[in-house]
Design a protein around this motif. Structure first.
Motif, short mmCIF file in Angstrom:
data_model
loop_
_atom_site.label_atom_id
_atom_site.label_comp_id
_atom_site.label_asym_id
_atom_site.label_seq_id
_atom_site.Cartn_x
_atom_site.Cartn_y
_atom_site.Cartn_z
N ARG A 1 0.85 -1.20 0.00
CA ARG A 1 0.00 0.00 0.00
C ARG A 1 0.88 1.24 0.00
N TYR A 2 0.62 2.16 -0.91
CA TYR A 2 1.47 3.35 -0.98
C TYR A 2 0.68 4.65 -1.00
N ALA A 3 -0.60 4.60 -0.67
CA ALA A 3 -1.43 5.82 -0.71
C ALA A 3 -0.80 6.92 0.13
N GLY A 4 -0.59 8.08 -0.50
CA GLY A 4 -0.01 9.23 0.20
C GLY A 4 1.50 9.25 0.21
N GLY A 5 2.15 8.16 -0.25
CA GLY A 5 3.60 8.08 -0.22
C GLY A 5 4.23 8.61 -1.50
N THR A 6 5.54 8.79 -1.45
CA THR A 6 6.30 9.27 -2.61
C THR A 6 7.65 8.57 -2.67
N ILE A 7 8.26 8.61 -3.85
CA ILE A 7 9.64 8.18 -4.04
C ILE A 7 10.49 9.44 -3.97
N ARG A 8 11.39 9.51 -3.03
CA ARG A 8 12.17 10.73 -2.78
C ARG A 8 13.43 10.71 -3.65
N LEU A 9 13.42 11.52 -4.70
CA LEU A 9 14.47 11.46 -5.70
C LEU A 9 15.58 12.48 -5.49
N ALA A 10 15.26 13.66 -4.98
CA ALA A 10 16.28 14.69 -4.79
C ALA A 10 15.86 15.61 -3.64
N ARG A 11 16.82 16.00 -2.80
CA ARG A 11 16.53 16.86 -1.65
C ARG A 11 16.70 18.35 -1.95
N GLY A 12 17.23 18.66 -3.12
CA GLY A 12 17.44 20.07 -3.44
C GLY A 12 18.60 20.67 -2.67
N SER A 13 18.65 21.98 -2.64
CA SER A 13 19.79 22.68 -2.03
C SER A 13 19.82 22.56 -0.51
N THR A 14 18.67 22.29 0.14
CA THR A 14 18.66 22.21 1.61
C THR A 14 19.31 20.93 2.11
N ARG A 15 19.23 19.85 1.32
CA ARG A 15 19.78 18.54 1.68
C ARG A 15 19.12 17.94 2.91
N LYS A 16 17.99 18.48 3.34
CA LYS A 16 17.31 18.00 4.55
C LYS A 16 16.28 16.93 4.19
N PRO A 17 15.99 16.02 5.12
CA PRO A 17 14.89 15.07 4.90
C PRO A 17 13.58 15.82 4.71
N LEU A 18 12.63 15.18 4.04
CA LEU A 18 11.35 15.83 3.75
C LEU A 18 10.65 16.30 5.02
N ALA A 19 10.69 15.50 6.08
CA ALA A 19 10.02 15.88 7.32
C ALA A 19 10.60 17.13 7.94
N GLN A 20 11.85 17.50 7.54
CA GLN A 20 12.50 18.70 8.06
C GLN A 20 12.58 19.80 7.02
#
Length: 346
Positions: free
Chosen positions: A226-245
Motif C-alpha cells: 500500500r502506498y497511498a499518500g507516499g512518494t519516491i524521494r528522488l532529490a533533496r534540493g539545495s537544503t539537503r534535509k529530509p522531507l520531514a525537516q
C-alpha cells in the motif's frame, strides 16, 4: 522429549512434503521443489524448497536473499526469524511434546485473485515482502543495469551529484507474468515520516542493440504494498534535509514517475523532487505544512479526460490546504519531461 536444532531440522526435513503444505499452502510443486513467491506465502517462484534427497528441507528465497534449513523455514514463515519459537512449534507439530499454548505463529496470508480489498494483515504481509526485496537490493547504482537504463533515457546520474538513495538495483527479481527473474530497478515508496510503505519495481532487459530498457512484459512496472499518500524521494534540493525537516516556505516539484522526476531534478538541482507513482496517488500525497509551493511536473495528456480529472483533483486538494500550485507541462501532446530531456540531448 528435548531435541536440539539439528535433530529438529532433520525431523522436519523427513516430513517436508507435509511441512511445506502447512507453512506455504499457496505454493505449488515444481519438479523436486515447492515454489512460492517468498516467505510471506504469496504465489510465485522466488522461494524454492527442496523436497527430496540430501537437501530435503533446504530452501532459498531469491526475492529477499534469505535461505536455510527446514527449521529456518519455520522461523522465517511463522516467527519473523525467531528460531527459539520455531523449535517450540516444531516439537509440537512433530508430536515430540505437547503444543505450546502460548505460541502465536504468524501465518502467511495470501490474497486470492478476487479483486477484493486486502485486509490490514494482508497489507502488512505485502509490506514485509517489499522490505525483503528492498534488503536484497544493491544500494550502489554506478555501472549497474539501472545506471545504463537511465543513461539510455538521457538521465546521467553523475550529473545529479548524488544518486537517489531511494533507488536501488536488484540483479535477479522474480516476475510472475513471465515466470522468471530479471534485473530490476527498485524504488522505495516512503510515507510522511520517512518509513518505507511499499516498493516500485521496473524490470529491465537489453534490446537487440545491447541497450538497457524496460523488459518486454505487459507490465514491466509494478508496485508492491500500500502506498497511498507516499512518494519516491528522488532529490533533496539545495537544503539537503529530509522531507520531514523541509524548511518553511520550501518549493517542491512533484512528478508522476521516476524517469520524469529524475529528468526534472537534472534541470532544477536546487529543488526537492518527489515522484508520486501515479496520478491517482498525486492528490493523496502527504507533505509537511512547511511546504508552501508545489510545482506539478505533469505529462501532456491532452485528450485523456481521466488523467485530466485526476490532475485537477490533485490541484484542488493542494489548493484547499492553502498551498500555491504551479503546473509545468510539455508543449508536445503525449510527451513527458523525460521526452523533453531526450529531445534536447538529440
Amino acid at each position: 522429549m528435548r531435541t536440539d536444532a539439528a535433530a529438529l531440522s532433520a525431523a522436519l526435513a523427513g516430513r517436508v512434503h507435509e511441512l511445506v503444505r502447512e507453512l506455504l499452502p499457496a505454493g505449488r510443486r515444481d519438479g523436486q521443489e515447492w515454489r512460492c513467491g517468498s516467505v510471506a506465502g504469496e504465489r510465485g517462484q522466488s522461494l524454492a524448497v527442496h523436497l527430496s534427497g540430501a537437501r530435503a528441507g533446504v530452501w532459498s528465497d531469491f526475492s529477499g536473499g534469505s535461505s536455510g534449513d527446514a527449521l529456518d523455514l519455520v522461523a522465517a514463515v511463522l516467527f519473523a526469524g525467531d528460531r527459539g519459537q520455531a523449535m517450540r512449534w516444531s516439537r509440537g507439530w512433530l508430536g515430540l511434546q505437547d503444543v505450546d499454548p502460548g505460541l502465536q505463529p504468524r501465518r502467511p496470508v495470501v490474497v486470492p485473485d478476487t479483486g477484493r480489498a486486502e485486509t490490514d494483515a494482508e497489507a502488512e504481509e505485502r509490506r514485509r515482502a517489499a522490505m525483503r526485496i528492498w534488503l536484497g537490493c544493491k544500494p550502489g547504482l554506478r555501472g549497474t543495469p539501472v545506471d545504463h537504463y537511465l543513461s539510455a533515457r538521457g538521465i546521467a546520474l553523475a550529473e545529479l551529484g548524488r544518486a537517489p538513495g531511494a533507488v536501488r538495483f536488484h540483479p535477479e527479481l522474480w516476475n510472475t507474468e513471465s515466470r522468471r527473474s530479471w534485473p530490476a530497478m527498485v524504488a522505495a515508496i516512503s510515507g510522511p515520516s520517512g518509513s518505507m510503505l511499499a516498493i516500485h519495481r521496473t524490470w529491465l532487459a537489453t534490446g537487440s542493440d545491447g541497450a538497457w530498457a524496460k523488459a518486454p512484459l505487459n507490465n514491466p512496472k509494478m508496485t508492491l504494498g500500500r502506498y497511498a499518500g507516499g512518494t519516491i524521494r528522488l532529490a533533496r534540493g539545495s537544503t539537503r534535509k529530509p522531507l520531514a525537516q523541509a524548511p518553511e516556505g520550501e518549493r517542491v516539484i512533484l512528478a508522476e514517475g521516476i524517469e520524469t522526476g529524475l529528468s526534472v531534478a537534472l534541470a532544477c538541482p536546487e529543488l526537492r523532487v518527489l515522484a508520486a507513482i501515479s496520478l491517482s496517488n498525486m492528490g493523496r500525497v502527504e507533505l509537511p505544512a512547511t511546504v508552501r509551493e508545489i510545482v506539478i511536473a505533469g505529462d501532456n495528456d491532452d485528450g485523456n479526460e481521466t488523467a485530466q480529472k485526476a490532475l485537477q483533483a490533485a490541484i484542488d486538494r493542494f489548493l484547499e490546504q492553502g498551498r500555491t500550485v504551479r503546473i509545468a507541462i510539455p508543449s508536445i501532446a503525449g510527451a513527458d519531461w523525460n521526452d523533453v530531456l531526450r529531445d534536447q540531448a538529440a
